[in-house]
Structures are given as structure tokens and as C-alpha cells.
Design a protein around this motif. Structure first.
Motif: not given
Length: 334
Positions: A70-94
């Protein structure tokens, strides 16, 4: 996805908006990524500072960290409204801090949750949602772990996968060691692409040049990989970005030389200074220019010592660049 052939990796403390604006002077097509920003920071923080960018940065992607759909969806919507071309999810930082927040590489162990996160973001944005992951963590079998994660997020609608071709060891290795010590396995990424020919897959990790990336993308077991992502090498040797447009897209680089690129970048720097910014906030990303050329050491020294001073202006950068320009004009035995 358009302009997926080459991208500059998201790197904490490095790929800020000034770095991205600088890199854009060398390539029109390279896909640029923000530093990772958490979903909570996007929702509650200073958005203009955290995710603001300038239109010339396109194509530009934002990398989000989090594990609450739910939080990621909210953040993604905000970023899309800012005009980004892509939303990337981090599943790699250790890093320990990221693990403490239950996101990053530790999510390799929770493919169902990652899929839920992707599905939640896909439901609220029209732009691509992608996943950047490792081939596995700790004692996971990379064959099984990567396939399970990939299948889950593809079923959830992810538009592309970016795979750092190393395991991450969550205990016993620092984030820096995790970038170098676990062995690279480009073959594992190529096998993933062979199994999933319809999904864009890019390779990341250990690539030192565009030639390295093209070699890693070549896939004798099936279709070639769709893209390469370079991180530290692109940052420390930004002039390699000159090669992106002509070699990968068949178009000229934006500027014929580094000197011309820097002249074109001056208005951006001037606007930043006029707004009260410091020169060093930009030039710290430019220290890797002119590597190996005569005068490069003097260039770096001048920027490192002078750009940090209060009131430092464009003349400091011009003087540093002239250390190289003048020596290029001199005979070798001068």
C-alpha cells in the motif's frame, strides 16, 4: 521498454539530480536512475528535494525501497505524477539499514511479497514498473531463487528485470564487499532470458565498459539480453557515456567532445549558483573527467581544493578544465 539498452545504476549519495544532469550532457538515450528513496520518505518527506528533477533528465527512473504494497503504491503514484518514466523496486541492496527496514536484497526470500508490491504499484500507475534484484542471497540456489522471484513478479505485471549477476551475502559482508567478492555469474542471467524471451532483462554488476556490457548481453543459449546497467564505472569515468548513443542507438553523442559538453553544461551550473547552491555540489560528480589525459591530476586537484570554497563560481571549473586544455595543446616533450 524504450531506451533500455544502457542505464546508469542507482547509487546512494551519487546519482542525485546534479549527477544526472551532468551525465545527460554525454548521452540523450542513457536511462538515468535516482538514488534509492524509501516509500515513506516520498510520502512524508520533502518531495522536491528527494525526487525533484529537471525535464532534460528524461528518460529518468525513480528507484523505490520498501516492502509494504500500500505504501509503495502511494509512493509510486506520487512519483508518476512528478513525471518519471519508470518506477523501479529495489530488491538488491544488502546494507544492514535496508535489511532493518525489510527491503532490498532480503526480499529475495519473499517473492510473493515482492509480487504483491509490484501488483499494487502497477494498479495505480501507467508507466513501467521494474524490479532490480540479485541472483540470490546467502545459501539460496541461484537457479531456483531467481526463477521463483522472476516468475512471481512477471505474473504480477512487472515490465522488466534488472539483474545484478551476483549473490548478496546479508551476513558477513559489507555492502562494498557485496559489490566485489561474490562471484559474477552472467550465464545465470542469460539462462533467465533464454527461459523468458518475452520479458526485457538487463544485466548489472562488474561491467567496466560498453564492450563488457555487449559481451555479457550476448546469449548463446537464446535471445540476447536487452540492456546493460553500469554503476561505479559510469560514475568514475563519465566520458564512457559518450559511446552510448553512437554504439547502442546509432545516433551521434550530444556533443563532439568533453570540452563542448562542459560548455553546454555551464548554464545549469550557473542557475544552481544563482539559486544559492554551491559549486562543489555539482563538481563532486565531475572529478572523473579526463582520466589518463595530461593535466587530469591538476584538474582534479583544482576542483577538489577550490570548488569547496564559499563563493566558488564557474571560473573555478573553467580554470580546472584549462589545466587539461592547455596541456593537450602542448607538444609531448614540452
Amino acid at each position: 521498454m524504450k531506451d533500455f539498452k544502457f542505464s546508469v545504476a542507482p547509487m546512494m549519495d551519487w546519482t542525485d539530480r546534479h549527477c544526472r544532469a551532468f551525465h545527460r550532457t554525454f548521452s540523450r538515450h542513457a536511462r538515468l536512475y535516482t538514488e534509492m528513496v524509501t516509500a515513506l520518505a516520498v510520502i512524508h518527506g520533502d518531495r522536491q528535494r528527494l525526487i525533484g528533477f529537471n525535464p532534460p533528465e528524461h528518460p529518468v527512473a525513480v528507484q523505490l525501497g520498501g516492502s509494504d504494497p500500500a505504501l509503495l503504491a502511494q509512493a509510486a503514484r506520487i512519483c508518476a505524477d512528478f513525471g518519471y518514466d519508470e518506477i523501479n523496486l529495489n530488491v538488491g541492496c544488502p546494507s544492514d539499514r535496508v535489511q532493518g527496514g525489510n527491503f532490498g536484497a532480503c526480499l529475495m526470500r519473499e517473492p510473493v511479497l515482492v509480487a504483491d508490491c509490484v501488483a499494487a504499484m502497477k494498479a495505480v500507475v501507467a508507466i513501467p514498473v521494474t524490479v532490480k534484484c540479485r541472483i540470490g542471497v546467502d545459501d539460496q540456489d541461484p537457479e531456483e531463487a531467481l526463477d521463483i522471484l522472476a516468475d512471481a513478479v512477471i505474473a504480477a505485471g512487472t515490465d522488466a528485470l534488472i539483474v545484478h549477476a551476483r549473490k548478496a551475502w546479508l551476513k558477513g559482508l559489507s555492502p562494498r564487499e557485496n559489490r566485489d567478492i561474490p562471484p559474477l555469474d552472467y550465464d545465470r542471467v542469460r539462462r533467465l532470458k533464454a527461459r523468458l524471451p518475452h520479458i526485457p532483462v538487463a544485466v548489472n554488476g562488474g561491467l567496466k565498459s560498453i564492450a563488457d556490457g555487449l559481451e555479457a548481453m550476448n546469449n548463446p543459449e537464446g535471445p540476447p539480453l536487452d540492456g546493460m546497467m553500469l554503476g561505479r564505472m559510469a560514475y568514475h569515468e563519465p566520458e564512457l557515456l559518450h559511446e552510448v548513443d553512437p554504439r547502442l542507438h546509432g545516433t551521434p553523442a550530444p556533443h563532439a567532445s568533453t570540452f563542448e559538453a562542459l560548455e553546454a553544461f555551464e548554464p545549469y551550473i550557473a542557475a544552481h549558483l544563482e539559486a544559492g547552491g554551491r559549486l562543489s555540489e555539482i563538481t563532486r560528480h565531475m572529478l572523473g573527467l579526463f582520466g589518463g589525459q595530461r593535466g587530469s591530476r591538476l584538474y582534479r586537484r583544482h576542483l577538489a581544493t577550490q570548488a569547496i570554497k564559499p563563493g566558488a563560481g564557474l571560473d573555478v571549473l573553467r580554470d580546472a578544465v584549462n589545466e587539461v586544455r592547455q596541456r593537450i595543446r602542448e607538444p609531448e616533450n614540452a
